[in-house]
Design a protein around this motif. Structure first.
Motif, PDB file in Angstrom:
ATOM      1  N   VAL A   1       7.227  -4.034   9.778  1.00  0.00           N
ATOM      2  CA  VAL A   1       6.502  -2.786   9.575  1.00  0.00           C
ATOM      3  C   VAL A   1       7.416  -1.717   8.996  1.00  0.00           C
ATOM      4  CG1 VAL A   1       5.289  -0.924  10.785  1.00  0.00           C
ATOM      5  CG2 VAL A   1       4.899  -3.302  11.458  1.00  0.00           C
ATOM      6  N   ALA A   2       6.875  -0.955   8.035  1.00  0.00           N
ATOM      7  CA  ALA A   2       7.547   0.218   7.477  1.00  0.00           C
ATOM      8  C   ALA A   2       6.587   1.404   7.598  1.00  0.00           C
ATOM      9  CB  ALA A   2       7.924  -0.007   6.026  1.00  0.00           C
TER      10      ALA A   2
ATOM     11  N   VAL B   1       2.703   0.106   6.734  1.00  0.00           N
ATOM     12  CA  VAL B   1       2.328  -1.170   6.139  1.00  0.00           C
ATOM     13  C   VAL B   1       3.014  -2.256   6.956  1.00  0.00           C
ATOM     14  CG1 VAL B   1       4.212  -1.175   4.438  1.00  0.00           C
ATOM     15  CG2 VAL B   1       2.142  -2.486   3.982  1.00  0.00           C
ATOM     16  N   GLY B   2       2.305  -3.365   7.163  1.00  0.00           N
ATOM     17  CA  GLY B   2       2.865  -4.497   7.883  1.00  0.00           C
ATOM     18  C   GLY B   2       2.737  -5.765   7.059  1.00  0.00           C
ATOM     19  N   VAL B   3       3.784  -6.573   7.061  1.00  0.00           N
ATOM     20  CA  VAL B   3       3.819  -7.811   6.272  1.00  0.00           C
ATOM     21  C   VAL B   3       4.337  -8.931   7.164  1.00  0.00           C
ATOM     22  CG1 VAL B   3       4.835  -8.948   4.250  1.00  0.00           C
ATOM     23  CG2 VAL B   3       4.236  -6.516   4.145  1.00  0.00           C
ATOM     24  N   GLU B   4       3.631 -10.062   7.150  1.00  0.00           N
ATOM     25  CA  GLU B   4       4.106 -11.215   7.910  1.00  0.00           C
ATOM     26  C   GLU B   4       5.252 -11.873   7.159  1.00  0.00           C
ATOM     27  OE1 GLU B   4       2.091 -14.597  10.481  1.00  0.00           O
ATOM     28  OE2 GLU B   4       1.826 -14.974   8.340  1.00  0.00           O
TER      29      GLU B   4
ATOM     30  N   GLU C   1       0.812  -1.205   0.000  1.00  0.00           N
ATOM     31  CA  GLU C   1       0.000   0.000   0.000  1.00  0.00           C
ATOM     32  C   GLU C   1       0.854   1.267   0.000  1.00  0.00           C
ATOM     33  OE1 GLU C   1      -0.474  -2.306   2.691  1.00  0.00           O
ATOM     34  OE2 GLU C   1      -1.897  -3.443   1.481  1.00  0.00           O
ATOM     35  N   LEU C   2       2.126   1.145   0.361  1.00  0.00           N
ATOM     36  CA  LEU C   2       3.034   2.285   0.362  1.00  0.00           C
ATOM     37  C   LEU C   2       3.987   2.176  -0.820  1.00  0.00           C
ATOM     38  CD1 LEU C   2       4.006   2.625   4.138  1.00  0.00           C
ATOM     39  CD2 LEU C   2       2.344   3.964   2.830  1.00  0.00           C
TER      40      LEU C   2
END
Length: 187
Positions: free
Chosen positions: A84-85, A99-102, A7-8
């Motif tokens: 997270v970024a 945005v967070g990604v597993e 999304e970013l």
């Protein structure tokens, strides 16, 4: 290598191909030639490896300011994290968004966190190991952080209790008190 946007803009997910047989699998986590063809020509100069013993350990939100700003390519080699970024580029239409990604060894995903973004993660399994490449070496005089639980950012960490934090992360300033050294559109 599969490349997915998030999304970013500029924060991307890289998922290397795995080649398996009865012994297990093999993967290239980075190939400079292949990635340069995809527009990712990054000069990695330092590799880091952390281990967090306890579930709910939060590391972040960290950055390294210019002139020693770092791009990071993050992967989880044991356990599981939410990586997270947060965009902190002044003038960015996404300033303060996250945005967070597993990331897990099983999904093989890596998160590319460019300069101008805060970076942090929370462990979701005991004895979690995280490895990441950086485009500049660690420079203590350029090191900084923003508070992990900043209400203006609003990261949903998925914690079930109080996090395990370093003294540095406990004392980090809020985003509203942070003067970002990063400007949108500047390298």
């Amino acid at each position: 290598m599969q490349i997915e946007p998030t999304e970013l803009p500029d924060v991307i997910i890289l998922t290397p191909r795995r080649f398996g047989d009865d012994r297990g699998w093999f993967t290239e986590t980075w190939n400079a030639g292949t990635m340069a063809q995809a527009g990712l020509d990054l000069p990695w100069v330092q590799d880091n490896h952390s281990m967090s013993a306890v579930v709910g350990t939060v590391r972040g939100l960290h950055f390294q300011a210019p002139p020693r700003a770092q791009d990071k390519l993050v992967r989880c080699s044991r356990g599981a994290i939410l990586d997270v970024a947060v965009d902190v580029r002044v003038g960015s239409p996404h300033f303060g968004r996250w945005v967070g990604v597993e990331l897990t060894p099983e999904n093989g995903r890596q998160l590319l966190v460019p300069k101008g973004f805060l970076h942090g993660f929370v462990t979701r399994a005991p004895m979690t190991e995280v490895q990441y490449k950086c485009t500049d070496v660690y420079a203590p005089d350029c090191d900084g952080a923003v508070r992990w639980d900043d209400p203006d950012i609003g990261i949903v960490w998925g914690l079930s209790g109080a996090p395990v934090l370093s003294a540095k992360d406990q004392a980090a300033p809020l985003l509203r008190d942070f003067k970002s050294p990063f400007v949108w559109g500047q390298a």
